[in-house]
Design a protein around this motif. Structure first.
Motif, mmCIF file in Angstrom:
data_model
loop_
_atom_site.group_PDB
_atom_site.id
_atom_site.type_symbol
_atom_site.label_atom_id
_atom_site.label_comp_id
_atom_site.label_asym_id
_atom_site.label_seq_id
_atom_site.Cartn_x
_atom_site.Cartn_y
_atom_site.Cartn_z
ATOM 1 N N UNK A 19 50.910 9.974 -77.838
ATOM 2 C CA UNK A 19 50.390 11.284 -77.434
ATOM 3 C C UNK A 19 49.303 11.749 -78.397
ATOM 4 N N UNK A 20 49.598 11.697 -79.685
ATOM 5 C CA UNK A 20 48.626 12.153 -80.681
ATOM 6 C C UNK A 20 47.449 11.178 -80.795
ATOM 7 N N UNK A 21 47.714 9.901 -80.663
ATOM 8 C CA UNK A 21 46.651 8.905 -80.784
ATOM 9 C C UNK A 21 45.655 8.934 -79.645
ATOM 10 N N UNK A 22 46.059 9.467 -78.493
ATOM 11 C CA UNK A 22 45.130 9.555 -77.365
ATOM 12 C C UNK A 22 43.942 10.448 -77.690
ATOM 13 N N UNK A 23 44.098 11.331 -78.684
ATOM 14 C CA UNK A 23 42.973 12.154 -79.138
ATOM 15 C C UNK A 23 41.809 11.274 -79.592
ATOM 16 N N UNK A 24 42.116 10.119 -80.164
ATOM 17 C CA UNK A 24 41.064 9.200 -80.609
ATOM 18 C C UNK A 24 40.278 8.684 -79.403
ATOM 19 N N UNK A 25 41.000 8.341 -78.330
ATOM 20 C CA UNK A 25 40.333 7.883 -77.112
ATOM 21 C C UNK A 25 39.523 9.000 -76.466
ATOM 22 N N UNK A 26 40.128 10.185 -76.369
ATOM 23 C CA UNK A 26 39.472 11.297 -75.678
ATOM 24 C C UNK A 26 38.185 11.714 -76.378
ATOM 25 N N UNK A 27 38.159 11.626 -77.709
ATOM 26 C CA UNK A 27 36.960 11.998 -78.462
ATOM 27 C C UNK A 27 36.019 10.812 -78.679
ATOM 28 N N UNK A 28 36.384 9.646 -78.168
ATOM 29 C CA UNK A 28 35.569 8.428 -78.220
ATOM 30 C C UNK A 28 35.157 8.089 -79.665
ATOM 31 N N UNK A 29 36.113 8.204 -80.568
ATOM 32 C CA UNK A 29 35.867 7.851 -81.961
ATOM 33 C C UNK A 29 36.148 6.356 -82.119
ATOM 34 N N UNK A 30 35.130 5.544 -81.853
ATOM 35 C CA UNK A 30 35.304 4.098 -81.783
ATOM 36 C C UNK A 30 35.771 3.503 -83.113
ATOM 37 N N UNK A 31 35.195 3.972 -84.207
ATOM 38 C CA UNK A 31 35.534 3.382 -85.510
ATOM 39 C C UNK A 31 36.996 3.614 -85.852
ATOM 40 N N UNK A 32 37.468 4.846 -85.694
ATOM 41 C CA UNK A 32 38.869 5.144 -86.005
ATOM 42 C C UNK A 32 39.795 4.403 -85.056
ATOM 43 N N UNK A 33 39.420 4.294 -83.779
ATOM 44 C CA UNK A 33 40.229 3.583 -82.794
ATOM 45 C C UNK A 33 40.456 2.141 -83.223
ATOM 46 N N UNK A 34 39.389 1.468 -83.624
ATOM 47 C CA UNK A 34 39.500 0.059 -84.012
ATOM 48 C C UNK A 34 40.289 -0.095 -85.309
ATOM 49 N N UNK A 35 39.912 0.679 -86.328
ATOM 50 C CA UNK A 35 40.541 0.525 -87.642
ATOM 51 C C UNK A 35 42.037 0.829 -87.579
ATOM 52 N N UNK A 36 42.407 1.910 -86.896
ATOM 53 C CA UNK A 36 43.822 2.304 -86.858
ATOM 54 C C UNK A 36 44.673 1.296 -86.105
#
Length: 484
Positions: free
Chosen positions: A358-375
């Motif tokens: 639920x909380x991690x979907x914020x990364x997808x919704x804001x399209x933060x590609x770098x954080x998405x990949x690294x995390x």
């Protein structure tokens, strides 16, 4: 607003029915496999399914999220058609490359992931290439239906494929056909083919424009932006899929297919069906969170989903622990009794996984590609390290299960802090007390089952279930208090 609320509720019901109907049918397919081929057959079936899933994730740039997110942020049909034209071309090319690669490298893939060079298994992996091709088409169709919020066709497509799979496997068991891995590959071809066919039918019923608009793609700048986001989503999703594929291959190599089948029974009852439940929520949650631009709307959307997921997962996980023996016998067979030791531990990781999603979907919704990949890469590297250590140092089902708990807890801490950083209205106290109270009884029962049992096991189980029920109800009340 009332009409919107009615449509939203209808969409939630249809999406949930589709995912849980699909989950139930996949569960029946494992039941058929358990009686037909036993633990070894379940281990092989799960690994072949994971191989097909990994290839599909790679060919579709991480699954459905990239396409759903792209369609959700475009309101005009002309813009959506342009996006679909670009996405379809890219996925078609990557899918063709993936299928050819699997067919060409079948002997090497068989040796690496199945620890065998048997001609029958090599032929099976080649047939999996065809299943992947059909699954890529079906996944794209499901993504388009999800992006357009065509939930009825989405649900029908999700159910139809697994239903065909169950019929084939049940027929094979009924007629007592000789166990043949190639028949498993044929079952996957049938399953994914039916899903793709129904999905294509649903897509054909979507709003249409003139052919000229349909053939146009995105402008170059938008195409590059989509590719960048899709590639980051691909790396994140593929890291998870490959990690699970490697873990299963390590288990097969170290302990054999039977041990892998016992572990996979517990993993399927917990992680696999949690993932399907979250997929049902994602059909509604991701488009809503993407469209929420104000901090207040983001907070309401995240908390409402988090409390709903937490309430359901705590209740279900506590019930599964108390009813593990009859549940495993009912859904698999008495041969899988040892899988209860896996289930006792993995339910804890499942609760962490649900809330972190639920909380991690914020990364997808804001399209933060770098954080998405690294995390995601960090999560899966830690999972691989923990699993390797558990297999090498202990080699038990319980140790292998605990290797999933620690990385998922660390990832949960990260995504909660990320959400607080992006939205200053989010607070730790809104979620951590529920998590601590909901998982404490499960920790107690897991440790008690590994050591000395409690003096009054029935009373201890009743008290733990009572605590879980109370926390689940409290989370449900918190869910109702949040207004979207």
């Amino acid at each position: 607003m009332a009409a919107l609320s009615t449509n939203l509720k209808s969409g939630i019901l249809a999406s949930t029915a589709g995912v849980f109907g699909s989950a139930f049918l996949w569960l029946l397919s494992f039941k058929a496999m358990a009686y037909w081929m036993g633990p070894e057959g379940v281990g092989l079936f799960s690994q072949l399914r994971q191989m097909a899933q990994a290839a599909t994730v790679g060919a579709t740039f991480g699954g459905t999220n990239s396409v759903v997110q792209g369609l959700a942020e475009r309101k005009e049909e002309a813009a959506r058609r342009q996006f679909r034209a670009t996405a379809a071309r890219l996925i078609c090319l990557s899918g063709a490359a993936m299928v050819l690669a699997i067919a060409a490298a079948a002997p090497q893939l068989t040796q690496f992931f199945l620890s065998s060079q048997a001609p029958g298994l090599v032929a099976t992996v080649r047939w999996i290439a065809l299943a992947v091709m059909l699954n890529v088409a079906g996944t794209y169709a499901l993504a388009v239906l999800n992006g357009y919020r065509s939930y009825r066709y989405l649900a029908l497509a999700q159910i139809a494929g697994p239903a065909a799979l169950v019929l084939l496997l049940a027929g094979a068991g009924w007629w007592r056909l000789a166990p043949d891995p190639r028949l498993l590959a044929a079952a996957f071809v049938l399953c994914f083919g039916v899903t793709g066919l129904i999905g294509a039918l649903g897509v054909s019923r979507l709003p249409g424009l003139e052919a000229l608009v349909r053939l146009q793609g995105l402008p170059k700048a938008q195409s590059r932006a989509f590719v960048r986001f899709a590639l980051s989503n691909l790396v994140a999703a593929l890291s998870t899929t490959i990690a699970l594929l490697l873990i299963r291959s390590w288990v097969i190599e170290a302990k054999g297919l039977a041990f892998a089948g016992l572990f996979d029974a517990g993993w399927t009852l917990t992680f696999n069906y949690t993932t399907l439940f979250l997929t049902a929520c994602s059909a509604i949650y991701l488009p809503l969170l993407t469209a929420a631009t104000r901090p207040e709307a983001q907070k309401a959307c995240m908390l409402k989903t988090a409390y709903l997921v937490l309430s359901a997962s705590i209740l279900i996980c506590h019930a599964m622990v108390l009813l593990q023996a009859p549940l495993i016998t009912l859904l698999y067979s008495p041969q899988f009794e040892a899988s209860g030791r896996v289930l006792m531990v993995l339910v804890i990781a499942v609760i962490f996984r649900g809330v972190s999603w639920v909380y991690g979907t914020m990364i997808l919704a804001t399209r933060n590609s770098r954080v998405l990949v690294i995390s995601d890469v960090a999560l899966n590297l830690s999972l691989l390290a923990a699993t390797r250590y558990a297999l090498g140092s202990f080699g038990s089902l319980e140790a292998l299960s605990w290797a999933f708990v620690v990385p998922n807890f660390l990832y949960l801490v990260f995504v909660v802090e990320y959400a607080r950083m992006k939205n200053k209205l989010m607070r730790r106290r809104q979620i951590w007390p529920f998590l601590a109270a909901g998982t404490a009884p499960l920790f107690y029962m897991a440790f008690a089952s590994a050591g000395l049992p409690p003096a009054y096991p029935e009373l201890a189980g009743f008290l733990c279930m009572s605590v879980g029920l109370a926390v689940s109800v409290a989370a449900l009340f918190a869910y109702k208090k949040v207004v979207l």
